[in-house]
Design a protein around this motif. Structure first.
Motif, PDB file in Angstrom:
ATOM      1  N   GLU A   6      41.484  22.527  27.788  1.00 47.82           N
ATOM      2  CA  GLU A   6      40.728  23.241  26.764  1.00 47.82           C
ATOM      3  C   GLU A   6      41.603  23.496  25.551  1.00 47.82           C
ATOM      4  N   LEU A  20      35.261  25.321  20.737  1.00 50.84           N
ATOM      5  CA  LEU A  20      36.188  24.998  21.811  1.00 50.84           C
ATOM      6  C   LEU A  20      35.982  23.555  22.245  1.00 50.84           C
ATOM      7  N   SER A  21      37.071  22.941  22.670  1.00 48.09           N
ATOM      8  CA  SER A  21      37.014  21.573  23.183  1.00 48.09           C
ATOM      9  C   SER A  21      37.478  21.554  24.631  1.00 48.09           C
ATOM     10  N   CYS A  22      36.916  20.642  25.396  1.00 47.03           N
ATOM     11  CA  CYS A  22      37.313  20.437  26.787  1.00 47.03           C
ATOM     12  C   CYS A  22      37.440  18.937  27.000  1.00 47.03           C
ATOM     13  N   TRP A  36      30.732  25.755  31.050  1.00 50.75           N
ATOM     14  CA  TRP A  36      31.590  26.693  30.318  1.00 50.75           C
ATOM     15  C   TRP A  36      31.397  28.076  30.932  1.00 50.75           C
ATOM     16  N   THR A  78      35.000  14.125  25.988  1.00 46.59           N
ATOM     17  CA  THR A  78      35.255  15.505  25.562  1.00 46.59           C
ATOM     18  C   THR A  78      33.939  16.242  25.373  1.00 46.59           C
ATOM     19  N   TYR A  80      32.229  19.982  23.926  1.00 46.43           N
ATOM     20  CA  TYR A  80      32.491  21.036  22.947  1.00 46.43           C
ATOM     21  C   TYR A  80      31.603  22.248  23.217  1.00 46.43           C
ATOM     22  N   TYR A  95      36.689  29.128  30.019  1.00 46.56           N
ATOM     23  CA  TYR A  95      37.090  28.029  30.875  1.00 46.56           C
ATOM     24  C   TYR A  95      36.023  26.937  30.868  1.00 46.56           C
ATOM     25  N   CYS A  96      36.447  25.692  30.967  1.00 54.26           N
ATOM     26  CA  CYS A  96      35.513  24.631  31.295  1.00 54.26           C
ATOM     27  C   CYS A  96      35.798  24.171  32.720  1.00 54.26           C
ATOM     28  N   GLY A 114      39.716  23.968  33.954  1.00 51.85           N
ATOM     29  CA  GLY A 114      40.765  23.964  32.957  1.00 51.85           C
ATOM     30  C   GLY A 114      41.582  25.234  33.039  1.00 51.85           C
ATOM     31  N   THR A 117      41.166  29.230  27.653  1.00 46.99           N
ATOM     32  CA  THR A 117      41.612  29.487  26.289  1.00 46.99           C
ATOM     33  C   THR A 117      41.045  30.839  25.845  1.00 46.99           C
TER      34      THR A 117
END
Length: 123
Positions: A6, A20-22, A36, A78, A80, A95-96, A114, A117
């Motif tokens: 993340e 946010l990215s995962c 998420w 990925t 988002y 968290y993802c 993950g 973040t």
């Protein structure tokens, strides 16, 4: 082995936005559901949104509907999480997590997570 990474957390003022990215490694989004989740201090972890990696269909908890959305880029593997109109109560570690194929917001159904973040919404 599946690894989720993340990024994108930070400090934002109320009413602001964050994305946010995962990034998923080791398994294609095409056969994945990415959830998420968030956990605020002293509270239980809760599911926020789940996205089906193949179809892009999402399931969203009521408390963030109309403010949070999730999307995916299968070429980048990925997912988002776009968070708009952020409120102080959105402050949490996000968290993802991954499971095979089908979406749910039950954290017990996800086997890979993950590192999390931090998102802090404060003036």
């Amino acid at each position: 082995q599946v690894q989720l990474v993340e990024s994108g957390g930070g400090l934002v003022q109320p009413g602001g936005s964050l994305r946010l990215s995962c990034a998923a490694f080791g398994r294609s989004l095409d056969n994945s559901a990415i959830g998420w989740f968030r956990q605020a201090p002293g509270k239980e972890r809760e599911g926020v949104i789940c996205i089906n990696g193949r179809t892009g269909k999402t399931w969203t908890v009521d408390s963030v509907k109309g403010r949070f959305t999730s999307s995916r880029d299968n070429a980048k593997n990925t997912v988002y999480l776009q968070m708009n109109s952020l409120k102080p109560e959105d402050t949490a570690t996000y968290y993802c997590a991954r499971r095979d194929f089908y979406c749910t917001l039950d954290e017990n159904e996800f086997g890979f997570w993950g590192q999390g973040t931090q998102v802090t919404v404060s003036s």
